[in-house]
Design an enzyme around this catalytic site. Structure first.
Site, PDB file in Angstrom:
ATOM      1  N   LYS A  22       0.860  -1.214   0.000  1.00 35.14           N
ATOM      2  CA  LYS A  22       0.000   0.000   0.000  1.00 35.14           C
ATOM      3  C   LYS A  22       0.884   1.247   0.000  1.00 35.14           C
ATOM      4  O   LYS A  22       0.699   2.164  -0.814  1.00 35.14           O
ATOM      5  CB  LYS A  22      -0.890   0.013   1.233  1.00 35.14           C
ATOM      6  CG  LYS A  22      -1.508   1.383   1.553  1.00 35.14           C
ATOM      7  CD  LYS A  22      -2.407   1.379   2.736  1.00 35.14           C
ATOM      8  CE  LYS A  22      -1.772   1.797   4.005  1.00 35.14           C
ATOM      9  NZ  LYS A  22      -1.600   3.247   4.205  1.00 35.14           N
ATOM     10  N   ASN A  23       1.885   1.269   0.887  1.00 36.13           N
ATOM     11  CA  ASN A  23       2.686   2.483   1.054  1.00 36.13           C
ATOM     12  C   ASN A  23       3.770   2.625  -0.004  1.00 36.13           C
ATOM     13  O   ASN A  23       4.508   3.600  -0.018  1.00 36.13           O
ATOM     14  CB  ASN A  23       3.277   2.542   2.462  1.00 36.13           C
ATOM     15  CG  ASN A  23       2.173   2.705   3.507  1.00 36.13           C
ATOM     16  OD1 ASN A  23       1.039   3.055   3.157  1.00 36.13           O
ATOM     17  ND2 ASN A  23       2.492   2.430   4.752  1.00 36.13           N
ATOM     18  N   ARG A  95      -5.300  10.993   3.283  1.00 34.30           N
ATOM     19  CA  ARG A  95      -4.526  12.178   3.658  1.00 34.30           C
ATOM     20  C   ARG A  95      -3.100  12.127   3.119  1.00 34.30           C
ATOM     21  O   ARG A  95      -2.481  13.131   2.845  1.00 34.30           O
ATOM     22  CB  ARG A  95      -4.511  12.375   5.160  1.00 34.30           C
ATOM     23  CG  ARG A  95      -3.830  11.244   5.913  1.00 34.30           C
ATOM     24  CD  ARG A  95      -3.501  11.652   7.301  1.00 34.30           C
ATOM     25  NE  ARG A  95      -2.832  12.921   7.344  1.00 34.30           N
ATOM     26  CZ  ARG A  95      -1.551  13.114   7.005  1.00 34.30           C
ATOM     27  NH1 ARG A  95      -0.841  12.112   6.538  1.00 34.30           N
ATOM     28  NH2 ARG A  95      -0.995  14.307   7.079  1.00 34.30           N
ATOM     29  N   CYS A 119      -5.285  12.681  11.764  1.00 37.81           N
ATOM     30  CA  CYS A 119      -6.103  11.473  11.684  1.00 37.81           C
ATOM     31  C   CYS A 119      -6.032  10.803  13.059  1.00 37.81           C
ATOM     32  O   CYS A 119      -5.532  11.366  14.012  1.00 37.81           O
ATOM     33  CB  CYS A 119      -5.577  10.554  10.591  1.00 37.81           C
ATOM     34  SG  CYS A 119      -3.956   9.953  10.958  1.00 37.81           S
ATOM     35  N   ARG A 124      -0.135  14.661  12.226  1.00 31.52           N
ATOM     36  CA  ARG A 124       0.388  14.480  10.865  1.00 31.52           C
ATOM     37  C   ARG A 124       0.736  15.824  10.198  1.00 31.52           C
ATOM     38  O   ARG A 124       0.169  16.206   9.165  1.00 31.52           O
ATOM     39  CB  ARG A 124      -0.596  13.700   9.993  1.00 31.52           C
ATOM     40  CG  ARG A 124      -1.191  12.468  10.625  1.00 31.52           C
ATOM     41  CD  ARG A 124      -0.193  11.355  10.900  1.00 31.52           C
ATOM     42  NE  ARG A 124       0.352  10.716   9.721  1.00 31.52           N
ATOM     43  CZ  ARG A 124      -0.255   9.741   9.051  1.00 31.52           C
ATOM     44  NH1 ARG A 124      -1.442   9.342   9.421  1.00 31.52           N
ATOM     45  NH2 ARG A 124       0.319   9.186   7.989  1.00 31.52           N
ATOM     46  N   ASP A 307       4.009   0.923  12.136  1.00 33.14           N
ATOM     47  CA  ASP A 307       2.821   0.291  11.547  1.00 33.14           C
ATOM     48  C   ASP A 307       2.625  -1.147  12.016  1.00 33.14           C
ATOM     49  O   ASP A 307       1.608  -1.759  11.708  1.00 33.14           O
ATOM     50  CB  ASP A 307       2.920   0.300  10.017  1.00 33.14           C
ATOM     51  CG  ASP A 307       2.846   1.706   9.477  1.00 33.14           C
ATOM     52  OD1 ASP A 307       3.133   1.887   8.278  1.00 33.14           O
ATOM     53  OD2 ASP A 307       2.519   2.626  10.254  1.00 33.14           O
ATOM     54  N   ARG A 399      -8.675  -0.316   4.094  1.00 28.41           N
ATOM     55  CA  ARG A 399      -7.823   0.716   3.484  1.00 28.41           C
ATOM     56  C   ARG A 399      -6.431   0.160   3.186  1.00 28.41           C
ATOM     57  O   ARG A 399      -5.756   0.604   2.266  1.00 28.41           O
ATOM     58  CB  ARG A 399      -7.697   1.911   4.431  1.00 28.41           C
ATOM     59  CG  ARG A 399      -8.970   2.710   4.604  1.00 28.41           C
ATOM     60  CD  ARG A 399      -8.688   3.990   5.331  1.00 28.41           C
ATOM     61  NE  ARG A 399      -7.581   4.698   4.697  1.00 28.41           N
ATOM     62  CZ  ARG A 399      -6.860   5.634   5.308  1.00 28.41           C
ATOM     63  NH1 ARG A 399      -7.115   5.965   6.546  1.00 28.41           N
ATOM     64  NH2 ARG A 399      -5.879   6.246   4.666  1.00 28.41           N
TER      65      ARG A 399
HETATM   66  C1  EPZ Z   1       4.068   7.054   6.094  1.00 32.96           C
HETATM   67  O1  EPZ Z   1       3.292   8.114   6.605  1.00 32.96           O
HETATM   68  C2  EPZ Z   1       3.128   5.859   5.999  1.00 32.96           C
HETATM   69  N1  EPZ Z   1       2.043   6.166   5.074  1.00 32.96           N
HETATM   70  C3  EPZ Z   1       2.561   5.535   7.387  1.00 32.96           C
HETATM   71  O2  EPZ Z   1       1.755   4.365   7.252  1.00 32.96           O
HETATM   72  C4  EPZ Z   1       3.737   5.224   8.315  1.00 32.96           C
HETATM   73  O3  EPZ Z   1       3.247   5.000   9.618  1.00 32.96           O
HETATM   74  C5  EPZ Z   1       4.712   6.415   8.339  1.00 32.96           C
HETATM   75  O4  EPZ Z   1       5.142   6.714   6.993  1.00 32.96           O
HETATM   76  C6  EPZ Z   1       5.945   6.143   9.184  1.00 32.96           C
HETATM   77  O5  EPZ Z   1       6.596   5.006   8.701  1.00 32.96           O
HETATM   78  C7  EPZ Z   1       2.280   6.094   3.743  1.00 32.96           C
HETATM   79  O6  EPZ Z   1       3.384   5.832   3.300  1.00 32.96           O
HETATM   80  C8  EPZ Z   1       1.120   6.364   2.842  1.00 32.96           C
HETATM   81  P1  EPZ Z   1       6.119  10.433   8.232  1.00 32.96           P
HETATM   82  P2  EPZ Z   1       3.902   9.620   6.632  1.00 32.96           P
HETATM   83  O7  EPZ Z   1       6.053  11.675   7.430  1.00 32.96           O
HETATM   84  O8  EPZ Z   1       4.717   9.858   5.410  1.00 32.96           O
HETATM   85  C9  EPZ Z   1       6.099  13.671  11.653  1.00 32.96           C
HETATM   86  C10 EPZ Z   1      -0.080   2.964   7.643  1.00 32.96           C
HETATM   87  O9  EPZ Z   1      -0.599   2.495   8.665  1.00 32.96           O
HETATM   88  N2  EPZ Z   1       6.113  14.642  10.537  1.00 32.96           N
HETATM   89  O10 EPZ Z   1       7.342   9.575   8.124  1.00 32.96           O
HETATM   90  O11 EPZ Z   1       2.798  10.549   6.941  1.00 32.96           O
HETATM   91  C11 EPZ Z   1       4.786  12.932  11.742  1.00 32.96           C
HETATM   92  O12 EPZ Z   1       3.862  13.659  12.513  1.00 32.96           O
HETATM   93  C12 EPZ Z   1       0.367   4.412   7.619  1.00 32.96           C
HETATM   94  O13 EPZ Z   1       0.132   2.322   6.582  1.00 32.96           O
HETATM   95  C13 EPZ Z   1       6.349  15.985  10.822  1.00 32.96           C
HETATM   96  O14 EPZ Z   1       6.509  16.372  11.981  1.00 32.96           O
HETATM   97  O15 EPZ Z   1       4.862   9.519   7.894  1.00 32.96           O
HETATM   98  C14 EPZ Z   1       5.183  11.656  12.424  1.00 32.96           C
HETATM   99  O16 EPZ Z   1       5.270  11.909  13.820  1.00 32.96           O
HETATM  100  C15 EPZ Z   1       0.104   5.120   8.939  1.00 32.96           C
HETATM  101  N3  EPZ Z   1       6.370  16.855   9.786  1.00 32.96           N
HETATM  102  C16 EPZ Z   1       6.595  11.399  11.895  1.00 32.96           C
HETATM  103  O17 EPZ Z   1       7.061  12.644  11.378  1.00 32.96           O
HETATM  104  C17 EPZ Z   1       6.191  16.455   8.488  1.00 32.96           C
HETATM  105  O18 EPZ Z   1       6.247  17.318   7.574  1.00 32.96           O
HETATM  106  C18 EPZ Z   1       6.672  10.374  10.783  1.00 32.96           C
HETATM  107  O19 EPZ Z   1       5.821  10.803   9.753  1.00 32.96           O
HETATM  108  C19 EPZ Z   1       5.971  15.104   8.232  1.00 32.96           C
HETATM  109  C20 EPZ Z   1       5.936  14.205   9.262  1.00 32.96           C
END
Ligand code: EPZ
Length: 419
Positions: A22-23, A95, A119, A124, A307, A399
């Protein structure tokens, strides 16, 4: 609302192939808007999020359709695109489609997306996305919950991320692919999905190197073409099914699992007493009735994946002792604890820490899934619980898992979907 009806107690047994990631497929679908001719994505899972992303691309004017060449494939022709405005309603459903911003600006010179908002697992924020794109020369304006990004002239730059954000790394990689000059992303996320995105970008003619390490180098190109690309297997579905074998003391073989992608999960499961063997191109997992407690801390890849945290919480609920989970990635990813408590689990959460006192066995109950992975956690708990468990809110599970109930039932689980 549809539900899963689960009768616990069956040992899982047999072999299964996991679906495409998915990711991995979602950012690759976003990147396809930059392609100069049609693309075909093989091993593309049929998930709710993929269907919504397909609708988003159609809303931009692209042709998107499922074709069955090698199993699950998606045909995308972005050459008919005529809009840079991402549908707000659809974007709120997925999102993570915020990473359409980069490729849209690269292709159309501008993009209009709605603020993705938080979410169930946390705020996020997208500050790292904005930081990276601004550095490339993109300007932003915000009004009425929309963000308009404009970048008629993009220039390569050296960017150091404050945190190794997966989405921000992907957004910047895609946008930089068609900028003038070289971009270097430092403190980049190292997840396997980033490597898959690099593979797709290079297949259409981009020049990206270093994905999988914390320094990614992108040499901008003027034109890109199309390609056929096979999406990597879903490492979180692999991990989820590994826990299913562990929690039912079963014996399963995951035919197309990539062992390297699940090393942290393998290591933790072995600490708990699960036997994990790498056989040929797959992984064999044998669960034990004796489950030792362990501690785990979620971290960016290659650390233990956030995850997989809810799924491990279900398993540790029936370990012989106390385990401690630290969730360092998202601020509220313990929603499953309360629902597991309804099944007899003894879990105390304090901020980003959960203390789990193992019990001999959970008991079936009616529970509610609040997000994708907490839903998977409740399904796993139901597989081993005494009696019947009814999991509602399984739209969340759909999802990220393609017909999870069919895969589990094929391995001998007592699970059906009730519409
Ligand atoms: C990706 O989300 C995945 N989703 C998530 O999978 C996964 O949990 C996450 O990476 C971490 O591995 C997809 O790939 C579609 P991040 P993403 O940006 O890109 C903070 C699932 O269950 N952050 O690495 O949104 C954020 O709040 C989903 O399949 C900022 O502060 O994750 C979080 O605490 C859930 N500023 C941390 O970084 C930003 O601009 C990691 O977020 C971006 C993120």
């Amino acid at each position: 609302m549809s539900e899963f009806i689960i009768t616990g107690g069956s040992k899982l047994d047999g072999e299964i192939a996991v679906s495409g990631g998915k990711n991995a497929v979602l950012p690759i679908m976003a990147a396809s808007v930059m392609a100069g001719s049609p693309c075909i994505l093989h091993n593309a899972p049929d998930l709710v999020d993929v269907r919504v992303m397909s609708e988003i691309l159609r809303g931009l004017g692209a042709v998107v359709k499922r074709v069955n060449l090698e199993g699950q494939s998606i045909y995308i022709d972005p050459t008919t695109m005529n809009s840079h405005v991402v549908d707000e309603g659809l974007m709120r459903q997925v999102r993570s489609s915020i990473f359409l911003m980069g490729p849209l600006v690269a292709r159309m010179g501008k993009a209009r997306v709605s603020y993705p908002g938080g979410c169930d697992i946390g705020q996020r924020p997208i500050d790292q996305h904005l930081k990276g794109l601004k550095a490339l020369g993109v300007s932003f304006s915000e009004a009425h919950g929309h963000i308009t990004a404009e970048g008629p002239e993009l220039s390569g730059v050296d960017i150091h991320l404050d945190i190794p954000s997966v989405g921000a790394t992907e957004n910047i990689m895609m946008c930089a692919s068609m900028a003038n000059g070289v971009t270097v992303i430092r403190n980049a996320a190292k997840e396997p999905e980033i490597v898959d995105l690099q593979g797709f970008l290079n297949a259409i003619g981009a020049k990206v190197r270093g994905a999988g390490t914390d320094v990614i180098r992108i040499e901008g190109v003027r034109n890109v073409g199309g390609c056929e690309y096979t999406v990597m297997p879903d490492r979180i579905e692999v991990g989820t099914l590994m826990v299913a074998a562990a929690i039912t003391a079963g014996d399963i073989y995951l035919r197309n699992a990539v062992a390297e992608h699940v090393q942290a999960v393998t290591s933790k499961l072995r600490e708990v007493g699960t036997t994990v063997s790498i056989l040929g191109k797959g992984i064999r997992v044998r669960g034990s009735h004796k489950r030792r407690p362990t501690d785990l801390k979620t971290l960016p890849y290659p650390g233990f994946p956030t995850d997989m945290q809810p799924q491990m919480m279900a398993l540790l609920s029936i370990a012989e002792g106390t385990s401690v989970i630290s969730e360092t990635v998202f601020e509220s990813r313990f929603k499953q604890a309360e629902e597991l408590g309804r099944m007899g689990a003894r879990i105390r959460t304090e901020g980003r820490t959960a203390i789990i006192k193992g019990v001999p066995r959970l008991s079936g109950a009616r529970v509610e899934s609040s997000d994708l992975r907490s839903g998977a956690s409740l399904v796993l708990a139901g597989l081993s619980a005494e009696g019947r468990t009814i999991v509602s809110g399984i739209e969340n599970v759909d999802r990220g898992y393609e017909r999870l109930e069919d895969k589990l039932a094929a391995l001998g689980a007592g699970i059906i979907r009730q519409e």
